[in-house]
Design a protein around this motif. Structure first.
Motif, mmCIF file in Angstrom:
data_model
loop_
_atom_site.group_PDB
_atom_site.id
_atom_site.type_symbol
_atom_site.label_atom_id
_atom_site.label_comp_id
_atom_site.label_asym_id
_atom_site.label_seq_id
_atom_site.Cartn_x
_atom_site.Cartn_y
_atom_site.Cartn_z
ATOM 1 N N ASP A 108 -14.848 3.346 -10.753
ATOM 2 C CA ASP A 108 -14.104 4.554 -9.994
ATOM 3 C C ASP A 108 -13.413 3.422 -8.761
ATOM 4 O O ASP A 108 -12.167 4.078 -8.333
ATOM 5 C CB ASP A 108 -15.421 5.109 -9.351
ATOM 6 N N ALA A 109 -14.433 2.345 -8.655
ATOM 7 C CA ALA A 109 -13.259 2.429 -6.924
ATOM 8 C C ALA A 109 -12.149 1.743 -7.703
ATOM 9 O O ALA A 109 -11.397 1.616 -6.968
ATOM 10 C CB ALA A 109 -14.291 1.021 -6.909
ATOM 11 N N VAL B 13 1.248 -1.414 -0.087
ATOM 12 C CA VAL B 13 -0.388 0.361 0.248
ATOM 13 C C VAL B 13 0.661 1.489 -0.078
ATOM 14 O O VAL B 13 0.740 2.423 -1.162
ATOM 15 C CB VAL B 13 -0.992 0.158 1.090
ATOM 16 N N GLN C 25 -0.654 -7.830 2.533
ATOM 17 C CA GLN C 25 0.188 -6.758 1.853
ATOM 18 C C GLN C 25 -0.352 -5.881 1.200
ATOM 19 O O GLN C 25 0.688 -5.053 1.610
ATOM 20 C CB GLN C 25 2.004 -6.747 0.940
ATOM 21 N N LYS C 26 -0.457 -6.225 1.437
ATOM 22 C CA LYS C 26 -2.284 -5.308 0.493
ATOM 23 C C LYS C 26 -3.385 -5.059 2.282
ATOM 24 O O LYS C 26 -4.076 -3.774 1.113
ATOM 25 C CB LYS C 26 -3.470 -5.344 -1.187
ATOM 26 N N MET D 239 -5.434 13.960 -10.961
ATOM 27 C CA MET D 239 -5.718 13.506 -9.897
ATOM 28 C C MET D 239 -6.399 14.520 -9.450
ATOM 29 O O MET D 239 -5.246 15.028 -9.041
ATOM 30 C CB MET D 239 -5.001 12.665 -9.147
ATOM 31 N N VAL E 285 -14.086 -7.719 -4.503
ATOM 32 C CA VAL E 285 -13.783 -8.768 -3.512
ATOM 33 C C VAL E 285 -12.562 -9.111 -4.339
ATOM 34 O O VAL E 285 -12.314 -8.969 -5.845
ATOM 35 C CB VAL E 285 -14.152 -10.235 -3.756
ATOM 36 N N VAL E 286 -11.021 -9.988 -3.986
ATOM 37 C CA VAL E 286 -9.927 -10.737 -5.056
ATOM 38 C C VAL E 286 -10.094 -12.465 -4.749
ATOM 39 O O VAL E 286 -10.060 -12.411 -3.979
ATOM 40 C CB VAL E 286 -8.941 -9.689 -4.532
ATOM 41 N N VAL F 79 -8.480 -8.403 -10.790
ATOM 42 C CA VAL F 79 -10.048 -8.011 -9.556
ATOM 43 C C VAL F 79 -10.821 -8.042 -10.710
ATOM 44 O O VAL F 79 -10.808 -7.653 -10.995
ATOM 45 C CB VAL F 79 -10.040 -6.906 -8.967
ATOM 46 N N PRO G 201 -12.016 10.490 -3.384
ATOM 47 C CA PRO G 201 -10.483 10.481 -2.177
ATOM 48 C C PRO G 201 -10.325 9.008 -2.724
ATOM 49 O O PRO G 201 -10.649 7.879 -3.013
ATOM 50 C CB PRO G 201 -11.485 10.140 -0.826
ATOM 51 N N ASN G 202 -8.880 9.060 -2.773
ATOM 52 C CA ASN G 202 -7.340 7.715 -2.651
ATOM 53 C C ASN G 202 -7.723 6.916 -1.758
ATOM 54 O O ASN G 202 -7.176 7.096 -0.613
ATOM 55 C CB ASN G 202 -6.151 8.606 -2.864
ATOM 56 N N SER G 203 -8.395 6.308 -2.499
ATOM 57 C CA SER G 203 -8.142 4.948 -1.037
ATOM 58 C C SER G 203 -6.850 4.334 -0.773
ATOM 59 O O SER G 203 -6.703 3.889 0.319
ATOM 60 C CB SER G 203 -9.254 3.327 -1.218
ATOM 61 N N VAL G 204 -5.594 4.544 -1.932
ATOM 62 C CA VAL G 204 -4.534 3.556 -1.302
ATOM 63 C C VAL G 204 -3.949 4.968 -0.093
ATOM 64 O O VAL G 204 -3.728 3.885 0.809
ATOM 65 C CB VAL G 204 -4.162 3.485 -2.244
ATOM 66 N N LYS H 223 -10.268 2.708 -9.856
ATOM 67 C CA LYS H 223 -9.341 4.205 -10.155
ATOM 68 C C LYS H 223 -9.080 4.155 -8.817
ATOM 69 O O LYS H 223 -7.294 4.537 -8.722
ATOM 70 C CB LYS H 223 -10.123 5.018 -10.967
ATOM 71 N N GLN H 224 -9.623 4.561 -7.686
ATOM 72 C CA GLN H 224 -9.495 4.786 -6.732
ATOM 73 C C GLN H 224 -8.017 4.217 -5.499
ATOM 74 O O GLN H 224 -7.975 4.442 -5.167
ATOM 75 C CB GLN H 224 -10.316 5.099 -5.906
ATOM 76 N N LYS H 225 -7.671 2.659 -6.563
ATOM 77 C CA LYS H 225 -7.057 1.960 -5.330
ATOM 78 C C LYS H 225 -6.041 2.141 -6.650
ATOM 79 O O LYS H 225 -5.325 0.832 -6.649
ATOM 80 C CB LYS H 225 -7.901 0.621 -5.987
ATOM 81 N N TYR H 226 -5.771 2.368 -7.376
ATOM 82 C CA TYR H 226 -4.967 3.094 -8.545
ATOM 83 C C TYR H 226 -4.079 1.358 -9.230
ATOM 84 O O TYR H 226 -3.771 1.094 -10.191
ATOM 85 C CB TYR H 226 -3.648 3.512 -7.952
ATOM 86 N N SER I 25 -0.732 -0.273 -8.543
ATOM 87 C CA SER I 25 -1.201 -0.903 -7.360
ATOM 88 C C SER I 25 -0.393 -2.622 -8.089
ATOM 89 O O SER I 25 -0.748 -3.464 -7.114
ATOM 90 C CB SER I 25 -1.758 -1.014 -7.684
ATOM 91 N N LYS I 26 -0.267 -2.413 -9.161
ATOM 92 C CA LYS I 26 0.208 -3.676 -9.253
ATOM 93 C C LYS I 26 -1.119 -4.918 -9.824
ATOM 94 O O LYS I 26 -0.904 -5.769 -9.491
ATOM 95 C CB LYS I 26 1.476 -4.909 -8.514
ATOM 96 N N MET I 27 -2.007 -4.084 -9.500
ATOM 97 C CA MET I 27 -3.046 -4.598 -9.791
ATOM 98 C C MET I 27 -4.031 -4.950 -10.922
ATOM 99 O O MET I 27 -4.144 -3.442 -11.584
ATOM 100 C CB MET I 27 -4.394 -4.272 -9.108
ATOM 101 N N SER J 201 2.238 1.592 -3.658
ATOM 102 C CA SER J 201 1.455 2.347 -4.344
ATOM 103 C C SER J 201 1.102 4.000 -4.113
ATOM 104 O O SER J 201 1.121 4.033 -5.176
ATOM 105 C CB SER J 201 -0.038 1.382 -3.816
ATOM 106 N N LEU J 202 1.252 3.853 -3.071
ATOM 107 C CA LEU J 202 0.692 5.570 -2.804
ATOM 108 C C LEU J 202 1.946 6.526 -3.472
ATOM 109 O O LEU J 202 1.754 7.553 -3.897
ATOM 110 C CB LEU J 202 0.770 5.863 -1.096
ATOM 111 N N TYR K 42 -17.601 0.834 -10.090
ATOM 112 C CA TYR K 42 -16.360 -0.207 -10.336
ATOM 113 C C TYR K 42 -16.122 0.165 -10.456
ATOM 114 O O TYR K 42 -13.806 0.038 -10.072
ATOM 115 C CB TYR K 42 -16.758 -1.890 -10.751
#
Lengths: 330, 330
Positions: free
Chosen positions: A109-110, A50, B113-114, B1, B92-93, A93, B47-50, A112-115, A59-61, A53-54, A107
DNA sequence: ATGAAAGCGCTAACAA
DNA sequence: TTGTTAGCGCTTTCAT
């Protein structure tokens, strides 16, 4: 949770040095490196992704948007994407959009917010502009839409032509096509392939629409035979639909393939499980998934794309829903 | 962003105030609130969730570990988990472990780690100690293992008993059970249910092992009939296996249900698609998924759990692979 | 009621 | 070669 500071303290170096050995960049002396490595091991340290990522804004996702994982076409696709992602160190994901634009937007949006680093879209309810504005790497999978986005599809048009020709060559003379929803590009392409062949060959035909599920196609089939009892061949736009056709014909007392020949599209495992086993146009589903994943990861990692649009070959899988002896009719 | 600073600037307040209105805590004047809300809207701020995760050490993500999404039992389960997760704001992942302990460990590490908030385990290759050491909320789904972790399973033992009794009541007198792998608890329970009934009733029987896939069960069935041609009933440990049985019996020229009756376990959609449709022990798959998801989220949100172990009822779904008239034998 | 500032764990620029 | 430190975007304590 043990952090980089703990490791630094334990190895008696600064956090910068720890970071350097983890990322293998910058100068680190042999001794320092060893001390750090030892500390990492001793403390069983795992870097916090995390925090990474910041800083990096990645995010490697990757996100995989599909209509519905319960639809048997998608699990194999998802599996392929995940397998490739895993080897490149990405987590995927999966998001079920139900072909609902609000869900899709939510989804996206969610994610993107997680990068998330990129998206594979096996669904498309949004406009190309929306997608473009996301400003992250994209791949369209199965449902192509435009030219500028890298795309992976199979040759739906050609596959449909072959399917139709097969029915004709094996003796069908009045062929129904159960097509998928009008908005879906894939369904359209298959329809167009069918249309071209029957019109060229001057074969009697009828086209009806159904959803990509068993219930819908079963019902449509019943209505079809009500109106046209002499139909002797059916090309269903998906294997699941074909299963619905089989259910309906069974109930109506028609024999497959003696009275009616049937061919599906997709080549999902279900087809082989059916009795009689399904003749179908097999798409390289797993391969489509792997290519899409690689295409996305290439973009993420700023590598050049040699091909923007992959159109994969389909192939006919002969099952027992078509006759083996051409032209014979019982 | 656009970040919280941009919003603060635009609304002419401090970032703390913006944070306060977003999280609805602390005192904020009406005017300030309005200004902030307007700025958020104008700038389309998300807002940035990371960053949030980093501070809170939580991610609003849950991990779902399953053996293989291509196995048709799991998509519905996954779908249920995702549907519930969505309503509570979780992502969910899904991770395919292939029942491989290294893969499982790898995914668990990656997820930790996440900062994943919790894990649903529909697979278990690790020891309970390993799981416990993770120190995050857990739910065991489908494969129970111990007492201390919240668990959701269906009544495999009872369901298997009912399945066996059904075959007997409908006239089978020499019954084979194709069981799943020995290490899998679920397969064991079903086997035990079968065993109890046939032994109690003094019914001739034989048990063989197969993997939970069509190929394996088909092959096993062929060998079975080779050695015991008089088998007149088969209880397969899953529907996919039952499909394999159908394939094999077809090839051997045995009729279902006239010569051999067949019952599966799971109640996946495939069963209805088969011809003849499959008689099976239906598990409430979707429900299992939703319960597991809720159970996990409750733990994450520190709510008390009233029930630790859910054992859900199965029910017999009568299809066409068992005879409708008891005792009749053609 | 509001703002300044520290800190979540990590990376990288800059100094030494 | 190594350490110090600012900062990624957000939350929250502590002043004010």
């Amino acid at each position: 949770m043990t952090t980089i500071r703990d490791v630094a303290k334990c190895a008696e170096v600064s956090v910068a040095t720890v970071s350097r050995v983890m990322n293998k960049n910058g100068y680190v002396s042999k001794e320092a490196e060893e001390a750090v490595l030892k500390a990492i091991k001793d403390l069983n340290y795992k870097p916090n992704s995390v925090a990474r990522s910041l800083y990096h804004k990645t995010s490697k996702m990757i996100g995989l948007l599909i209509p519905d994982i319960s639809n048997p076409f998608f699990p194999e696709l998802a599996r392929a994407v995940e397998d490739v992602a895993l080897t490149y160190g990405y987590t995927v994901v999966i998001c079920n959009t139900d072909d609902d634009s609000d869900k899709e937007r939510h989804y996206i949006d969610a994610l993107k917010q997680k990068y998330v680093d990129g998206l594979i879209l096996a669904t498309n309810q949004l406009t190309m502009e929306d997608y473009h504005d996301l400003n992250i790497p994209l791949v369209m999978l199965d449902r192509s839409n435009n030219q500028s986005t890298p795309t992976v599809v199979s040759k739906n048009f050609e596959g449909a032509k072959e399917a139709t020709e097969l029915l004709i060559s094996k003796g069908s003379r009045f062929i129904a096509h159960i097509r998928g929803p009008y908005q879906v590009k894939t369904a359209d392409d298959r329809y167009l392939g069918f249309k071209e062949v029957v019109e060229d060959r001057g074969i009697a035909h009828v086209v009806v629409e159904a959803e990509f599920n068993i219930k819908s196609s079963k019902q449509v089939t019943q209505e079809l035979f009500d109106r046209y009892p002499t139909i002797d061949g059916i090309f269903a736009s998906s294997d699941v639909m074909a299963a619905g056709v089989m259910k309906a014909t069974k109930q109506l007392g028609k024999r497959i393939p003696e009275d009616v020949q049937l061919i599906g599209f997709d080549g999902i495992p279900l087809g082989e499980m059916l009795i009689p086993s399904l003749t179908t146009v097999t798409q390289p589903i797993y391969k489509m998934g792997t290519i899409a994943a690689r295409l996305l990861i290439k973009q993420i990692e700023k590598q050049p794309l040699d091909i923007m649009k992959y159109e994969l070959e389909t192939k006919i899988t002969l099952g027992e829903t078509t006759r083996s002896d051409s032209f014979a009719k019982t």
